[in-house]
Enzyme design. Sequence first.
Site, mmCIF file in Angstrom:
data_model
loop_
_atom_site.group_PDB
_atom_site.id
_atom_site.type_symbol
_atom_site.label_atom_id
_atom_site.label_comp_id
_atom_site.label_asym_id
_atom_site.label_seq_id
_atom_site.Cartn_x
_atom_site.Cartn_y
_atom_site.Cartn_z
ATOM 1 N N ASP A 107 -30.213 0.833 6.177
ATOM 2 C CA ASP A 107 -30.860 2.141 6.132
ATOM 3 C C ASP A 107 -32.166 2.051 6.915
ATOM 4 O O ASP A 107 -33.010 1.202 6.594
ATOM 5 C CB ASP A 107 -31.108 2.514 4.658
ATOM 6 C CG ASP A 107 -31.462 3.986 4.508
ATOM 7 O OD1 ASP A 107 -31.581 4.694 5.536
ATOM 8 O OD2 ASP A 107 -31.632 4.419 3.358
ATOM 9 N N GLU A 140 -27.968 5.623 8.477
ATOM 10 C CA GLU A 140 -27.427 4.726 7.462
ATOM 11 C C GLU A 140 -26.030 4.290 7.859
ATOM 12 O O GLU A 140 -25.316 5.039 8.523
ATOM 13 C CB GLU A 140 -27.268 5.479 6.137
ATOM 14 C CG GLU A 140 -28.431 5.419 5.197
ATOM 15 C CD GLU A 140 -28.064 6.147 3.902
ATOM 16 O OE1 GLU A 140 -27.305 5.567 3.118
ATOM 17 O OE2 GLU A 140 -28.524 7.283 3.711
#
Lengths: 376, 412
Positions: B16, B112
Amino acid sequence: MMKVSCSQEDLSRGLAVVGRAVATRAVLPITSNILIAAEGSQLKLAATNLEIAITCWIGATIEEEGTITLPAKLVTDFVNSLPSGRIDMAMPSQSQPVELTCARYEAHISGLDAADFPPIPKIDEGVTIRVKPDELREAINQVAFAAASEESRPVLTGVHADFDGDQLTLAAADGFRLAVRKLSLDNVVDEKIAVIIPARALAELNRLITDQEEPVELTINPKKSQVIFKLRNIEMVSQLIQGTFPNYDQLIPQSYTTRAVVNLADFLRATRSASIFARDGSGIVRLQIMPKDGNGKIAISARAEEVGDNLGEVDAAVEGDESKVAFNSKYLVDVLAVLAGDEVVLETTTSSSPGVLRPVGKDNYVHVVMPMFVQW
Amino acid sequence: MFFYKGLRMPRILHIDLDAFFVSVEQVVNPDLRDKPVVVGGDPGGRGVVACASYEARVYGLRAGMSLAVAQRLCPHAIFLRGNFYRYRDASAGLRDILAEFTPDIEPLGLEEAFLDLTGFEPLYGPVRKTALQIKRRIREELGLTASIGIANSKVVSKVASDLCKPDGLVEVLSGEEPLFLAPLPVAKLPCVGSKTESALRRIGITTIGELARLPLSFLKQSFGVHGEIMHRYASGIDGRRLAPPAPPKSISRETTFGEDTSDRVFLNATLHYLGERVGATLRSQEKQAKCVTLKLRYADFESITRSRTLKEATDTDRTIYEVGQYLLEKALERRAALVRLIGVGVSNLTEGRQLKMFDPGTERLERLNGAIDRIRGRYGFTAIEVGSTLPLRGMFSIEDGRYRLETPSLSR
């Protein structure tokens, strides 16, 4: 006044024949009725939806002549339910219901006055042509399906019929495909004449030509607005479509870069099997035509996103270059299902140019299909 | 089999990028570094915080908070409107780097992704080392920091990466998942939202460990199917495989106006602009659409969508716009009121295009679309325009050859 008797089988068959012309969503309520006329030695049945009209004669014993119209569905369903045998029909006066009796059954059906029934056009003059019933049936079968089903261009919902000498050319196109069939006439027309017949009317005609052996007679009225088809004991009148049919000759490719001769049944089977997987993705079947000295093949494949794919192969005698082309599976199945003979020729050029299908050994039919533009 | 057992242990990596929108802005403009920065729009406007820098988060700023509140909490924050194209480019950079490590990737949004590195170790060494390499490449090539969680499942790796933000790396060893999760608050589990959290708190459950110890039958009874999922996730059990990116089922564009409007010319111009953007995306994916949908939100937040299925699939801007305009007319006939948001989308996407016999017009239109797409690809959207989008010229600024709508979507 009317008093008549006939057989249940004849009446039932006659009602079924004219029933195809009964209006389903009638603007004019009486067009959902069937006209029943006892005249001479025959009982005449007629129905019309104002686009086509079908008239049928059945043998009957007439004691008193008379005419009435009865609700199509009611009278047909009732007669179909009766045992075979003699039916008596009697109408004591114009304002009273018709009494139908058969064995120990009896019914009273209220009709509408035949005077209000739309006149069935009579065509006595014009150009008359005679065609062999089997050949006409096959020709209609091979052409009518290619006509457009929606009305955005009315001429395309019709079949172009071109009479020239002793030859008739039927052609239909819906913008994605074109079917052209030539057949010979039993007589010679003096003057070239071309009309557009609604494809739906021809489809009905095909249902009516069943056990006919003598030629089908067809007459186009001098105004070229109507056509009548005469069969044994049956007549069908249809309105003709007015307008200009596209010049289809220029839509038939004059050359090809790949030509494949395939067994018709194998090709149809492989296409049907691919079409099962093509249902999701806009019906795309991909054809890869591969030449190889003497024993080439066509690979027919389809895939459904996230579901699966399939591939079928058929042997083919391929001339020319290897080629790839995709078609809507429906269009391909439609034509392969109506072709006559054992083998079919497929001619292609590029993956965005039309494919041409013809039966092998006969030059009376040609079918052009536009491909689908896809990523390979 | 015994010797290969370790080979099959799932190793899932969740990555992320930290404070993504803000970090990208800070790469473009280094003056913004170490400062409270908010991407989302003008604090005087009606938008929400899309992303806040860690310096701004100290003041309590969070994504989804209204910009007005954000400004009250942190008056000296720098507010930016954001730029989707920069984020998209950074996202593409991330994907390129990840693709060099494994093809087994499930992207989630722009910043992500899950990576499946099962069976990786005998060939490439410890997964932890690979994760450090990925982080280094992202820092060196994109100037961004990433947080990575490694575990035996998607859910645990995601919890792990969230826990070590920013610029962290956590590996949960196989078998230690329940131990790792147990002390964490229940809200850290992706399947526990604020409502579930308060429902659990009412029965005295605050940590994932406590949740995991609740009987399955009780959770099923209280939360249904969701209860079953909670039970499994809380115990660190998640058998889900990675879902590779699937082709989109629909394409849409929408915008919220700076001021509610009922100006037909303006509504049509915006619709046309959005329709052209939809069409360009559709064509870039070589798809056709059979259904066009209009979305309207009135000033009082009544939202409607209206759809129309086409006879033939299309990929042309004109058709998308014309159908959208027809639906707009119909919608405004039903209710003519101030409009807050307008959007247009296409769905029922199909592949391939049926070629026609008598229709040279379509072919012309296709060549035209292709030419316009190429011009816009090189010189920007506003390099060539249809007359009906010209009213937008006086109302929006042009940035990178595109109109800056009031509240552009930052994620697409």
